[in-house]
Design an enzyme around this catalytic site. Sequence first.
Site, PDB file in Angstrom:
ATOM      1  N   GLU A   1       0.847  -1.187   0.000  1.00  0.00           N
ATOM      2  CA  GLU A   1       0.000   0.000   0.000  1.00  0.00           C
ATOM      3  C   GLU A   1       0.886   1.241   0.000  1.00  0.00           C
ATOM      4  O   GLU A   1       2.077   1.170   0.278  1.00  0.00           O
ATOM      5  CB  GLU A   1      -0.968   0.013   1.185  1.00  0.00           C
ATOM      6  CG  GLU A   1      -0.333   0.085   2.540  1.00  0.00           C
ATOM      7  CD  GLU A   1      -1.372   0.016   3.667  1.00  0.00           C
ATOM      8  OE1 GLU A   1      -1.129   0.685   4.690  1.00  0.00           O
ATOM      9  OE2 GLU A   1      -2.378  -0.693   3.545  1.00  0.00           O
TER      10      GLU A   1
ATOM     11  N   ARG B   1     -13.271  -5.065  18.987  1.00  0.00           N
ATOM     12  CA  ARG B   1     -13.067  -5.357  20.409  1.00  0.00           C
ATOM     13  C   ARG B   1     -12.725  -4.061  21.137  1.00  0.00           C
ATOM     14  O   ARG B   1     -12.550  -3.015  20.516  1.00  0.00           O
ATOM     15  CB  ARG B   1     -11.910  -6.346  20.573  1.00  0.00           C
ATOM     16  CG  ARG B   1     -10.613  -5.844  19.913  1.00  0.00           C
ATOM     17  CD  ARG B   1      -9.463  -6.796  20.066  1.00  0.00           C
ATOM     18  NE  ARG B   1      -8.364  -6.476  19.188  1.00  0.00           N
ATOM     19  CZ  ARG B   1      -7.471  -5.516  19.380  1.00  0.00           C
ATOM     20  NH1 ARG B   1      -7.566  -4.740  20.449  1.00  0.00           N
ATOM     21  NH2 ARG B   1      -6.498  -5.315  18.537  1.00  0.00           N
TER      22      ARG B   1
ATOM     23  N   HIS C   1       6.031   1.133  15.125  1.00  0.00           N
ATOM     24  CA  HIS C   1       4.635   0.910  14.756  1.00  0.00           C
ATOM     25  C   HIS C   1       3.776   0.467  15.934  1.00  0.00           C
ATOM     26  O   HIS C   1       2.711  -0.110  15.745  1.00  0.00           O
ATOM     27  CB  HIS C   1       4.518  -0.087  13.601  1.00  0.00           C
ATOM     28  CG  HIS C   1       5.358   0.281  12.415  1.00  0.00           C
ATOM     29  ND1 HIS C   1       5.054   1.351  11.590  1.00  0.00           N
ATOM     30  CD2 HIS C   1       6.499  -0.252  11.922  1.00  0.00           C
ATOM     31  CE1 HIS C   1       5.962   1.451  10.650  1.00  0.00           C
ATOM     32  NE2 HIS C   1       6.853   0.492  10.821  1.00  0.00           N
TER      33      HIS C   1
END
Length: 202
Positions: free
Chosen positions: A63, A156, A98
């Site tokens: 991406e 969640r 990240h």
Amino acid sequence: IDNESDALAAAERIGYPLIIKAAAGGGGRGMKIVESRTHLTQQLFTARSEAQAGFGNPDVYLERYVTRPRHIEIQLMGDLHGNVAHLGERECSIQRRHQKLVEEAPSVAITEAQRKALGDIVVKAAREVGYANVGTVEFLFDPAKNEFYFMEMNTRIQVEHTVTEMVTGLDLVKEQILLAAGHKLSFSGPLKPRGHAIELRI
């Protein structure tokens, strides 16, 4: 993407810089940034190897890589009666490898119009699929282009839910239990944030 030729073709469509991500992954593992065509083959091999070692699955996808992104996520709730609402956004742009380090609500990086547009999109999507739970829809925001890119949805409660609780006054764990028991949403959203909350992961 499982071979070099497909990767090269996809990279031409996407453009550089791009990022390779493990399809079965998370937490920053199996992610490689590719600045130009000359680095694609080696980074593809490395990413696929890391994905296989970390997740038992070598599949990866490509991406566009946003060089100075803001990480914006919308807290969402839906009940078994078709009611869906969002609780505003959190920003999780300060990260290391990240992994989120600082989460805050609301974000100071987006406008009220952007907040409304994102919220409307998320609620519409959740309604279309009949979503009934607490969840978070995550986006990358490119301030240079003023564009949002969908990343994923977590179905969640997340670690950073507490900042949303602090600015909305809702107990999200309690709300999730009530939703699972068949109760309707305890509010009609979206809720306006009150104040500002910051969470630091140590």
